[in-house]
Motif scaffolding. Structure first.
Motif, PDB file in Angstrom:
ATOM      1  N   CYS A 105       0.850  -1.184   0.000  1.00  0.00           N
ATOM      2  CA  CYS A 105       0.000   0.000   0.000  1.00  0.00           C
ATOM      3  C   CYS A 105       0.890   1.239   0.000  1.00  0.00           C
ATOM      4  CB  CYS A 105      -0.921   0.023   1.219  1.00  0.00           C
ATOM      5  SG  CYS A 105      -2.355   1.101   0.939  1.00  0.00           S
ATOM      6  N   CYS A 126      -0.211   4.189   1.871  1.00  0.00           N
ATOM      7  CA  CYS A 126      -0.632   5.169   2.891  1.00  0.00           C
ATOM      8  C   CYS A 126       0.419   5.448   3.962  1.00  0.00           C
ATOM      9  CB  CYS A 126      -1.966   4.775   3.518  1.00  0.00           C
ATOM     10  SG  CYS A 126      -2.041   3.110   4.179  1.00  0.00           S
ATOM     11  N   CYS A 145      -4.214   5.902   0.335  1.00  0.00           N
ATOM     12  CA  CYS A 145      -3.619   4.639  -0.101  1.00  0.00           C
ATOM     13  C   CYS A 145      -3.173   4.653  -1.565  1.00  0.00           C
ATOM     14  CB  CYS A 145      -4.604   3.497   0.122  1.00  0.00           C
ATOM     15  SG  CYS A 145      -5.063   3.311   1.856  1.00  0.00           S
ATOM     16  N   SER A 168      -3.425  -3.778  -0.022  1.00  0.00           N
ATOM     17  CA  SER A 168      -4.471  -3.315   0.888  1.00  0.00           C
ATOM     18  C   SER A 168      -5.022  -1.943   0.511  1.00  0.00           C
ATOM     19  CB  SER A 168      -3.938  -3.281   2.326  1.00  0.00           C
ATOM     20  OG  SER A 168      -2.889  -2.351   2.444  1.00  0.00           O
TER      21      SER A 168
END
Ligand SMILES: [Zn+2]
Length: 320
Positions: free
Chosen positions: A114, A116, A124, A159
């Motif tokens: 990801c 983020c 993200c 994710s």
């Protein structure tokens, strides 16, 4: 009536064990932890949620490996963040994967894919004009996944909840010669209030807006099934439900509907709730954790991610 088991079978612990339907096993437990470039190890809300400096990764994992740790899920905490999340392409996670695989060849290394933790806005994906640019996000996520596979990751777990992320990663991994690298899809990732300690550990709270636009509404379960079907069609090897305890019905539905392995993530908020409950009532934490993880298993999860894994492994020492 009461139990369906005759009282004869319930009278002795050994007999109760013999006829029990569900058991936890080391094979299905995954410990999630955070890797940072340097500094000292830090605990966020207790021992389980830990930020480990790269230089101490082997020393940290070794005692757990000796207790039978089979799988770890790695998240990165970069030193600096920028708009593009460029720290995700080459940072402490890639180095940690290589070091872990060298030191513990039997350990399954799973990595979070990801942006983020790495972006200064905390979203993200790649943000342009206040919106996530899907194409550029998929490109960036694919690059991260390939870098993890190059370092030796066995499983990558995207994710970001970007549409088409599983397919994009599969194509990128195959094109780079990593046909053997598995993908664990966060198929039903809910926009939950239970991620606060994680965001503290990962330093990944969104600077504006929230993630409700790309995470699922907790009122819905059919949406999760659809996401699972899409992820399967795109090539996911393992389907995940997150969080776990309030979403046992979703886990059960996944189990009934899909033949692939099902993973469930007992998230940081669930961990802290249990810790606080035990502190307030004096209840044994390991016993509560064992009950909760066994219930997640009973609902149908083959694989369970939990910050309690280090503690559980100690009790599993006596297990087959
Ligand atoms: Zn993210």
């Amino acid at each position: 009536m009461g139990s369906i088991l005759p009282s004869r079978l319930r009278a002795k612990e050994n007999l109760r064990n013999m006829v029990s339907e569900t058991a936890l096993s080391r094979n299905g437990l995954v410990w999630p932890f955070f890797v940072k470039a340097e500094g000292r190890p830090e605990e966020v809300h207790g021992k389980g949620i830990t930020r480990v400096p790269l230089g101490e990764v082997e020393a940290f994992v070794e005692p757990l490996y000796e207790l039978g740790l089979k799988s770890a899920l790695l998240f990165g905490v970069p030193q600096r963040k920028d708009g593009a999340g460029s720290g995700a392409f080459d940072g402490p996670v890639q180095s940690a994967i290589a070091r872990l695989k060298r030191c513990f060849p039997g350990l399954n290394v799973i990595t979070d894919v990801c942006l983020c933790q790495y972006t200064d806005h905390g979203h993200c994906g790649v943000v342009e004009d206040g919106r996530i640019n899907r194409g550029k996000t998929l490109e960036a996520l694919s690059k991260v996944a390939v870098s993890h596979a190059e370092a030796g990751a066995d499983v990558v777990a995207p994710s970001a909840m970007a549409d088409g992320q599983v397919g994009a990663l599969r194509r990128a991994l195959d094109a780079a010669g990593f046909e053997g690298t598995c993908i664990m899809a966060y198929s039903a990732k809910y926009a939950s209030t239970l991620y606060a300690p994680f965001r503290e550990a990962a330093g990944s709270s969104p600077a504006f807006g929230d993630r409700a636009a790309y995470q699922m509404d907790f009122r819905n379960s059919r949406e999760g099934i659809l996401e699972g079907e899409l992820d399967l069609a795109e090539g996911a090897d393992i389907l995940m439900v997150k969080p776990a305890m309030p979403y046992l019905d979703v886990i059960k539905e996944f189990r009934e509907r899909f033949t692939r392995p099902i993973a469930a993530y007992q998230v940081s908020g669930e961990y802290v709730m249990i810790k606080e409950y035990c502190r307030a009532t004096g209840t044994d934490e390991t016993k509560v954790a064992l009950e909760m993880l066994t219930c997640i298993r009973r609902a149908g999860a083959n694989i369970i991610m939990s910050y309690f894994v280090p503690e559980i492994l100690k009790t599993l020492e006596r297990w087959p």
